[in-house]
Design an enzyme around this catalytic site. Structure first.
Site, PDB file in Angstrom:
ATOM      1  N   LYS A   1       0.828  -1.205   0.000  1.00 36.07           N
ATOM      2  CA  LYS A   1       0.000   0.000   0.000  1.00 36.07           C
ATOM      3  C   LYS A   1       0.860   1.251   0.000  1.00 36.07           C
ATOM      4  CE  LYS A   1      -3.698  -2.517   2.299  1.00 36.07           C
ATOM      5  NZ  LYS A   1      -4.263  -2.954   3.587  1.00 36.07           N
TER       6      LYS A   1
ATOM      7  N   ASP B   1     -11.193   3.081   4.503  1.00 39.99           N
ATOM      8  CA  ASP B   1     -11.635   1.685   4.380  1.00 39.99           C
ATOM      9  C   ASP B   1     -13.156   1.605   4.267  1.00 39.99           C
ATOM     10  OD1 ASP B   1      -9.704  -0.287   4.133  1.00 39.99           O
ATOM     11  OD2 ASP B   1      -9.256  -0.355   6.268  1.00 39.99           O
TER      12      ASP B   1
ATOM     13  N   GLN C   1      -4.206  -1.571   9.802  1.00 39.90           N
ATOM     14  CA  GLN C   1      -4.128  -2.906   9.216  1.00 39.90           C
ATOM     15  C   GLN C   1      -4.679  -3.946  10.185  1.00 39.90           C
ATOM     16  OE1 GLN C   1      -3.073  -3.724   6.026  1.00 39.90           O
ATOM     17  NE2 GLN C   1      -3.846  -5.752   6.554  1.00 39.90           N
TER      18      GLN C   1
END
Length: 297
Positions: free
Chosen positions: A52, A119, A96
Site C-alpha cells: 500500500k 476503508d 491494518q
C-alpha cells in the site's frame, strides 16, 4: 471462450486516472496523505502495508506508516489514531487488521474520523452506504464493481449470488449490488456457511461473487453457462513449489474456465483492485477535506 478479467490492467488504468486528480490537488497546494498503522508481527500484514505504501509512492500520495509493537498497550494504538485524526496532512487512515487480541478492533474502527475512514468501515460510513449516500465505498466491493464495469457486465435485472457474509466484503457487496444505482439493481442472494445446497443458488446466478475464504469451494459444475465469476478469495494451499504453497481462490479456476463467460484469476484479479480503490478513497478524502474538486474515475 471464457474472458479472463485482468485486475492488474484495470487497476493500472484507475491509478493513471487518479494521477490527474492528484495533480489538480497539487495545483491547489494539496497533496493527499494516507497513514497506515501496523500493530502486528504477521508477515502477511507487513507485506500488505508495504504494498500500500508503494502504491502511494507510485501515484504521488504522501504515504506514512506507523508501526507499533504488537505487545504495546491498546491505548497506544487508540492514541495514535487520535493523533492522525488531528493531523491536517493526513487525509486517510487505515489500521491494518487483524490487531492483537488485547485490542478492541471495533473501538479502533469507531475511533477513526469518518472523513478519514478510507476503508469505509466506520459505522457512520456503513450507514451512509446502506442508505445509498456513500461517503466511501469499502475498497474490495467497490473494486469488484469496477471489474464488472470493465467487463461490460450488466447487473440491472441480473441474478447475483454473493458467497460470504463478512463485514468487509460479503455484506457491503450485496448491498451495493441491490441498490438502485449504476452497477446495482441486481436481484441479490447472500449465501454462507449455513446455506443448504449452495450449488442450487450459484447455478441460477448470472453473477457469482465468491468471498467465503474456502479454497476452491465452487467448481464449474456449480455455475451456469456464461456466468460472470468474481473470485475474491485468496487462500494458501500446500503445493510442490519453492515456497511450499500456492495461492488459489474460492473458485476452482480450471473447472470454471470454459463454463463461465468471464472470470477473475487469483492472483491478479480482485487484489490489485482493492489497493487501487484505497488510493481512490484517499484522493476523494483529500478532495472533500480541502474543498478542491477533482474528477474521479
Amino acid at each position: 471462450m471464457t474472458e479472463i478479467i485482468d485486475g492488474d490492467a484495470v487497476a493500472a488504468e484507475i491509478r493513471d486516472e487518479l494521477r490527474e486528480g492528484i495533480e489538480a490537488l497539487a495545483d491547489a497546494g494539496e497533496r493527499p496523505g494516507l497513514a497506515t498503522v501496523l500493530m502486528s508481527d504477521d508477515p502477511a500484514s507487513e507485506t500488505y502495508v508495504s504494498m500500500k505504501q508503494r502504491d502511494c509512492e507510485e501515484v504521488g500520495i504522501e504515504g506514512v506508516n506507523v508501526e507499533l509493537d504488537a505487545d504495546a498497550p491498546a491505548e497506544e494504538l487508540y492514541d495514535t489514531v487520535e493523533e492522525l485524526n488531528d493531523d491536517p496532512e493526513v487525509h486517510g487512515i487505515l489500521v491494518q487488521m487483524p490487531v492483537p487480541d488485547h485490542v478492541d478492533d471495533r473501538r479502533v474502527l469507531r475511533s477513526i474520523d469518518p472523513e478519514k475512514d478510507v476503508d469505509g468501515f466506520h459505522p457512520e460510513n456503513v450507514g451512509r452506504m446502506v442508505a445509498g449516500d456513500a461517503r466511501f465505498k469499502p475498497c474490495t466491493p467497490h473494486g469488484v464493481q469496477k471489474l464488472l464495469e470493465a467487463a461490460d457486465v450488466e447487473t440491472e435485472g441480473a441474478e447475483a449470488v454473493v458467497v460470504g457474509r463478512s463485514d468487509i466484503v460479503g455484506k457491503p457487496m450485496a448491498n451495493l449490488l441491490v441498490q438502485k444505482a449504476p452497477l446495482g439493481n441486481a436481484t441479490t442472494t447472500v449465501c454462507h456457511s449455513r446455506t443448504e445446497d449452495l450449488a442450487a443458488h450459484t447455478r441460477r446466478a448470472d453473477v457469482v461473487i465468491a468471498a467465503a475464504g474456502v479454497p476452491e469451494m465452487i467448481d464449474g459444475s456449480m455455475l451456469t453457462e456464461g456466468a460472470t465469476v468474481i473470485d475474491v478469495g485468496v487462500n494458501r494451499v500446500e503445493a510442490d513449489t519453492e515456497k511450499g504453497y500456492e495461492l488459489v481462490g474460492d473458485v476452482d479456476f480450471e473447472s470454471a474456465t470454459g463454463t463461465a463467460g468471464a472470470i477473475t484469476p487469483v492472483p491478479g484479479g480482485v487484489g490489485p483492485m482493492t489497493r487501487a480503490m484505497l488510493l481512490y478513497n484517499t484522493v476523494k478524502a483529500a478532495s472533500r477535506q480541502s474543498g478542491v474538486a477533482v474528477d474521479l474515475p
